[in-house]
Design a protein around this motif. Sequence first.
Motif, PDB file in Angstrom:
ATOM      1  N   ASP A   1       0.835  -1.198   0.000  1.00  0.00           N
ATOM      2  CA  ASP A   1       0.000   0.000   0.000  1.00  0.00           C
ATOM      3  C   ASP A   1       0.874   1.254   0.000  1.00  0.00           C
ATOM      4  O   ASP A   1       0.605   2.216  -0.731  1.00  0.00           O
ATOM      5  N   GLY A   2       1.936   1.237   0.819  1.00  0.00           N
ATOM      6  CA  GLY A   2       2.843   2.385   0.859  1.00  0.00           C
ATOM      7  C   GLY A   2       3.612   2.556  -0.441  1.00  0.00           C
ATOM      8  O   GLY A   2       3.791   3.673  -0.935  1.00  0.00           O
ATOM      9  N   GLU A   3       4.077   1.443  -1.011  1.00  0.00           N
ATOM     10  CA  GLU A   3       4.799   1.525  -2.284  1.00  0.00           C
ATOM     11  C   GLU A   3       3.885   2.026  -3.397  1.00  0.00           C
ATOM     12  O   GLU A   3       4.331   2.735  -4.313  1.00  0.00           O
ATOM     13  N   LEU A   4       2.627   1.658  -3.326  1.00  0.00           N
ATOM     14  CA  LEU A   4       1.679   2.127  -4.337  1.00  0.00           C
ATOM     15  C   LEU A   4       1.524   3.651  -4.271  1.00  0.00           C
ATOM     16  O   LEU A   4       1.475   4.331  -5.303  1.00  0.00           O
ATOM     17  N   LEU A   5       1.476   4.197  -3.067  1.00  0.00           N
ATOM     18  CA  LEU A   5       1.375   5.643  -2.916  1.00  0.00           C
ATOM     19  C   LEU A   5       2.628   6.337  -3.444  1.00  0.00           C
ATOM     20  O   LEU A   5       2.536   7.348  -4.163  1.00  0.00           O
ATOM     21  N   HIS A   6       3.793   5.813  -3.092  1.00  0.00           N
ATOM     22  CA  HIS A   6       5.032   6.417  -3.572  1.00  0.00           C
ATOM     23  C   HIS A   6       5.153   6.265  -5.086  1.00  0.00           C
ATOM     24  O   HIS A   6       5.669   7.163  -5.768  1.00  0.00           O
ATOM     25  N   GLY A   7       4.677   5.147  -5.622  1.00  0.00           N
ATOM     26  CA  GLY A   7       4.718   4.965  -7.068  1.00  0.00           C
ATOM     27  C   GLY A   7       3.809   5.930  -7.797  1.00  0.00           C
ATOM     28  O   GLY A   7       4.157   6.461  -8.852  1.00  0.00           O
ATOM     29  N   ALA A   8       2.633   6.194  -7.232  1.00  0.00           N
ATOM     30  CA  ALA A   8       1.717   7.164  -7.849  1.00  0.00           C
ATOM     31  C   ALA A   8       2.311   8.565  -7.809  1.00  0.00           C
ATOM     32  O   ALA A   8       2.164   9.337  -8.754  1.00  0.00           O
ATOM     33  N   ALA A   9       2.992   8.905  -6.709  1.00  0.00           N
ATOM     34  CA  ALA A   9       3.621  10.219  -6.629  1.00  0.00           C
ATOM     35  C   ALA A   9       4.764  10.345  -7.624  1.00  0.00           C
ATOM     36  O   ALA A   9       5.006  11.420  -8.179  1.00  0.00           O
TER      37      ALA A   9
ATOM     38  N   ALA B   1       1.848  -0.808 -15.558  1.00  0.00           N
ATOM     39  CA  ALA B   1       3.197  -0.902 -16.118  1.00  0.00           C
ATOM     40  C   ALA B   1       4.167   0.002 -15.384  1.00  0.00           C
ATOM     41  O   ALA B   1       5.260  -0.424 -15.000  1.00  0.00           O
ATOM     42  N   ALA B   2       3.793   1.263 -15.176  1.00  0.00           N
ATOM     43  CA  ALA B   2       4.728   2.236 -14.606  1.00  0.00           C
ATOM     44  C   ALA B   2       4.999   1.976 -13.133  1.00  0.00           C
ATOM     45  O   ALA B   2       6.154   1.990 -12.689  1.00  0.00           O
ATOM     46  N   ILE B   3       3.942   1.724 -12.353  1.00  0.00           N
ATOM     47  CA  ILE B   3       4.114   1.569 -10.898  1.00  0.00           C
ATOM     48  C   ILE B   3       4.466   0.124 -10.541  1.00  0.00           C
ATOM     49  O   ILE B   3       5.480  -0.143  -9.894  1.00  0.00           O
ATOM     50  N   LEU B   4       3.633  -0.816 -10.963  1.00  0.00           N
ATOM     51  CA  LEU B   4       3.876  -2.214 -10.591  1.00  0.00           C
ATOM     52  C   LEU B   4       5.130  -2.760 -11.258  1.00  0.00           C
ATOM     53  O   LEU B   4       5.718  -3.727 -10.771  1.00  0.00           O
ATOM     54  N   GLY B   5       5.544  -2.167 -12.380  1.00  0.00           N
ATOM     55  CA  GLY B   5       6.756  -2.621 -13.052  1.00  0.00           C
ATOM     56  C   GLY B   5       8.010  -1.886 -12.633  1.00  0.00           C
ATOM     57  O   GLY B   5       9.088  -2.149 -13.172  1.00  0.00           O
ATOM     58  N   ASP B   6       7.914  -0.965 -11.677  1.00  0.00           N
ATOM     59  CA  ASP B   6       9.074  -0.201 -11.224  1.00  0.00           C
ATOM     60  C   ASP B   6       9.994  -1.112 -10.414  1.00  0.00           C
ATOM     61  O   ASP B   6       9.586  -1.656  -9.385  1.00  0.00           O
ATOM     62  N   PRO B   7      11.257  -1.291 -10.828  1.00  0.00           N
ATOM     63  CA  PRO B   7      12.157  -2.202 -10.097  1.00  0.00           C
ATOM     64  C   PRO B   7      12.523  -1.706  -8.703  1.00  0.00           C
ATOM     65  O   PRO B   7      13.042  -2.488  -7.896  1.00  0.00           O
ATOM     66  N   ASP B   8      12.272  -0.430  -8.394  1.00  0.00           N
ATOM     67  CA  ASP B   8      12.571   0.070  -7.054  1.00  0.00           C
ATOM     68  C   ASP B   8      11.563  -0.413  -6.018  1.00  0.00           C
ATOM     69  O   ASP B   8      11.798  -0.269  -4.811  1.00  0.00           O
ATOM     70  N   PHE B   9      10.447  -0.969  -6.482  1.00  0.00           N
ATOM     71  CA  PHE B   9       9.427  -1.484  -5.573  1.00  0.00           C
ATOM     72  C   PHE B   9       9.440  -3.012  -5.606  1.00  0.00           C
ATOM     73  O   PHE B   9      10.080  -3.620  -6.459  1.00  0.00           O
ATOM     74  N   SER B  10       8.713  -3.620  -4.679  1.00  0.00           N
ATOM     75  CA  SER B  10       8.796  -5.082  -4.494  1.00  0.00           C
ATOM     76  C   SER B  10       7.632  -5.834  -5.139  1.00  0.00           C
ATOM     77  O   SER B  10       7.448  -7.012  -4.851  1.00  0.00           O
TER      78      SER B  10
END
Length: 288
Positions: free
Chosen positions: A151-159, A168-177
């Motif tokens: 949930d926290g990574e999703l917020l940071h990814g949206a920002a 693709a952009a958020i869930l595929g970001d290698p900086d997140f798990s």
Amino acid sequence: MEAACKLKEMARRQKQHRWTRREQSDFYRVVSSYGVDFDPESRRFRWGRFRSLARLDRKTDENLTKFYHGFVAMCRQVCRLPPAPGDEPPDPSVPVTPISSDRAARTLRRLTLLRRLREQVLRHPLLPTRLALCPTPGPDLPSWWQRGRHDGELLHGAARHGLARPEAAILGDPDFSFLASRCRFLRAQTAAAACGALQGGSMGQPHRVVVEEEEEEEEEEEEGEMMGKMAANGSESSSSSSSSSAEEESDDERGAVPPPLSNDDDDNEVITKITTITRNGAGSVAPN
């Protein structure tokens, strides 16, 4: 010579202040998906990332700020809404082409969501504590979703990426798990199936399980490559289109139709999740 330089400088400034149809279309595309970066401490907009995404390199910070205020005023006027508290009046010298009421309403919703997320929710010191109270993932989320962490990574990814193509952009970001968690979940499923097959005692079953495991690994590799390509697609398209930026103004002057605007739905499951977390935390996470 000095007079020629002054005329040249005046022409350059006039070109910066004048917004072509294509430039307005690019502004709408990015403001409706990425939003804007605003520093509440300095009370100033940061246009670097926005300018790059919208390919508006010739626009200064002042140009973008003036057009933004005019754009927001236009959206509220189209939706028959009064100016919001703190809104600056539009500059009459910067005309903004009106958009439909549906698009204006959706843009205002997303602007409010993203500004609240960046300026309030992610800055609050109690955010980690509040994320730990997130409810158990429902059926609309994948089985590998980790409550609180994702949930926290999703917020940071949206920002970081905005709301355009979040899968693709958020869930595929290698900086997140997200991808790593999904791969672990699939491996655990495969291992459990293999153990169940071995305990069944079937002679032909182990070979079939090994084959299925190999196929599963190939699918994981292919999906990982696909997610990486999708995540990089935005930057590739931006770099490829920048080579044609010199032709944009001439295309507009010839009456060329600007690219189609985004038709992203607010019903997207990822966007709905971001909205839910942000709104639920507005009373307890966002500062007063």
